[in-house]
Design an enzyme around this catalytic site. Structure first.
Site, PDB file in Angstrom:
ATOM      1  N   TYR A 132      -2.926 -11.366 -20.968  1.00 59.53           N
ATOM      2  CA  TYR A 132      -2.623 -12.802 -20.845  1.00 59.53           C
ATOM      3  C   TYR A 132      -3.863 -13.662 -20.602  1.00 59.53           C
ATOM      4  CZ  TYR A 132       2.111 -10.886 -20.075  1.00 59.53           C
ATOM      5  OH  TYR A 132       3.300 -10.209 -20.189  1.00 59.53           O
ATOM      6  N   LYS A 179      -0.774   3.112 -20.182  1.00 55.78           N
ATOM      7  CA  LYS A 179      -0.394   3.701 -21.468  1.00 55.78           C
ATOM      8  C   LYS A 179      -1.657   4.329 -22.047  1.00 55.78           C
ATOM      9  CE  LYS A 179       2.611   4.382 -24.785  1.00 55.78           C
ATOM     10  NZ  LYS A 179       3.666   5.390 -24.637  1.00 55.78           N
ATOM     11  N   ASP A 212       6.356   3.710 -20.599  1.00 52.15           N
ATOM     12  CA  ASP A 212       7.703   3.941 -21.142  1.00 52.15           C
ATOM     13  C   ASP A 212       8.521   4.837 -20.218  1.00 52.15           C
ATOM     14  OD1 ASP A 212       5.727   5.745 -21.784  1.00 52.15           O
ATOM     15  OD2 ASP A 212       6.555   6.299 -23.733  1.00 52.15           O
ATOM     16  N   ASP A 236       4.647  -7.425 -15.468  1.00 50.24           N
ATOM     17  CA  ASP A 236       5.578  -8.504 -15.791  1.00 50.24           C
ATOM     18  C   ASP A 236       6.940  -7.908 -16.170  1.00 50.24           C
ATOM     19  OD1 ASP A 236       6.570 -10.944 -16.497  1.00 50.24           O
ATOM     20  OD2 ASP A 236       5.336 -11.206 -18.293  1.00 50.24           O
ATOM     21  N   ASP A 240      10.757  -7.174 -13.766  1.00 50.40           N
ATOM     22  CA  ASP A 240      12.092  -7.681 -14.107  1.00 50.40           C
ATOM     23  C   ASP A 240      13.115  -6.548 -14.049  1.00 50.40           C
ATOM     24  OD1 ASP A 240      11.206 -10.264 -14.463  1.00 50.40           O
ATOM     25  OD2 ASP A 240      12.355 -10.573 -16.304  1.00 50.40           O
TER      26      ASP A 240
END
Ligand code: ATP
Length: 349
Positions: A132, A179, A212, A236, A240
């Site tokens: 970001y 990852k 994942d 992020d 959630d």
């Protein structure tokens, strides 16, 4: 004592922030608030700038912000958010985004069938780097040959300091999520810093998961986690998921902090919720719990614990808004919480 800058923002932001301020007031900690109510989409729409340089200077002097939410269907989300929230996160170097997920009552979890679950974890999201940062660009825009690149930025300094904080706040252990099996350069850097951080804290249980797998485990077995530390975009998304398994966005609080400068911006994880804004039904508990994180950041640990205890009581009693099974309005839910806070005798500070 530094003033706390209050930025209610847009949508349900002002409704829930008012309850957070009233609750912090009720704690009698002697905190003082300065509201910058004009930092919102209406100002951005009419002047092109939501946050003036003078506003930013005022905020930097304080270094403490209680934030509602910003966003408006009438403005370009990325430009407006960048000019306020991202500017504050980067301008104050709030490199840690701390998002606790604690299940306040087992009826609130989508995993409620089966035995009650003890979900109590924290997502630590690196807040200043990653995907970001705005590094990248596009060529041939709007054509069939369009190419768009958003670079994922990781620095040894940025990764090292968030990992260090993860070990500093661990209660039961740290899980680092990346990852590195697919993202080569950044993955290598995260793994190198992770090896260094583990070596520096041999007594803290440490684990590593690919993102994942972490997403899957957060749903299937969230109780195993204490601190999950990860980069900006994975944090992020994972926060959630953790918010949802712990009762939803109406209860999810967050802190954006820098432990070196002691600056902090405290905000609910949810956004402006335009679908319910202005109806007086938004759940104020995420904003109130963000206020409790602010109080704790200022050293008022027992006051923060008293707020969390009162949240447990009102949620268990169903004295809450409709999103978590109650029938109260935003104001009534805030007042019910404060009534429990005061009847419990406040806190010992
Ligand atoms: P934004 O664009 O500002 O992020 P959004 O609607 O995309 O807004 P959220 O504001 O996070 O995202 O809301 C997602 C959903 O959760 C909406 O249906 C909203 O009504 C609900 N929601 C969010 N916050 C609350 C809250 N405090 N109380 C009750 N429902 C909420």
């Amino acid at each position: 004592m530094r003033d706390i800058i209050v930025i209610p923002g847009d949508g349900i932001g002002p409704e829930v922030t008012r309850q957070a301020v009233e609750t912090l007031d009720a704690l009698g900690l002697g905190l003082t608030f300065v509201e910058l109510g004009h930092i919102n989409a209406a100002t951005y729409l009419s002047t092109g700038t939501a946050m003036l340089e003078a506003d930013f200077a005022r905020i930097r002097d304080s270094g403490l912000v209680l934030f509602g939410a910003i966003g408006d269907p009438r403005v370009a989300a990325t430009d407006y958010a960048r000019s306020v929230l991202l500017r504050l996160r980067l301008g104050l170097d709030l490199f840690i985004n701390k998002r606790p997920a604690r299940l306040w009552h087992h009826r609130l979890s989508p995993l409620r069938d089966g035995s009650p679950r003890d979900i109590d974890c924290v997502i630590l999201r690196e807040n200043t780097e990653g995907l970001y940062t705005g590094v990248g660009g596009s060529v041939h825009e709007g054509t069939a040959s369009e190419v768009a690149i958003d670079a994922e930025v990781s620095t040894a300094m940025g990764v090292g300091r968030i990992l260090e904080h993860a070990f500093a706040i661990a209660r039961r252990g740290v899980c680092m999520v990346d990852k590195s099996n697919a993202v080569r350069s950044g993955g290598r850097l995260w793994q190198r810093c992770w090896a260094d951080a583990r070596a520096a804290h041999p007594d803290v249980p440490a684990a590593h998961l690919y993102v994942d797998v972490a997403a899957m485990k957060l749903v299937s077995d969230p109780e195993q986690f204490d601190v999950i530390v990860t980069n900006n975009s994975y944090g992020d998304i994972l926060s959630d998921i953790s918010a949802e398994v712990a009762g939803g966005l109406g209860l999810a609080a967050s802190a954006n902090v820098n432990p070196v400068t002691r600056s902090g911006l405290f905000e609910p994880v949810h956004g402006t919720a335009p679908d319910i804004a202005g109806q007086g039904i938004a759940n104020p508990l995420a904003a109130i719990l963000s206020g409790a994180m602010l109080a704790e950041w200022l050293g008022h640990t027992s006051a923060a614990e008293a707020v969390r205890k009162a949240v447990s009581v009102v949620v268990a009693a169903g004295q809450c808004t409709a999103d978590i099974g109650g029938t109260l309005t935003t104001e009534q839910a805030g007042a019910a919480l404060r009534a429990h806070l005061l009847s419990a005798g406040g806190h010992d500070e």
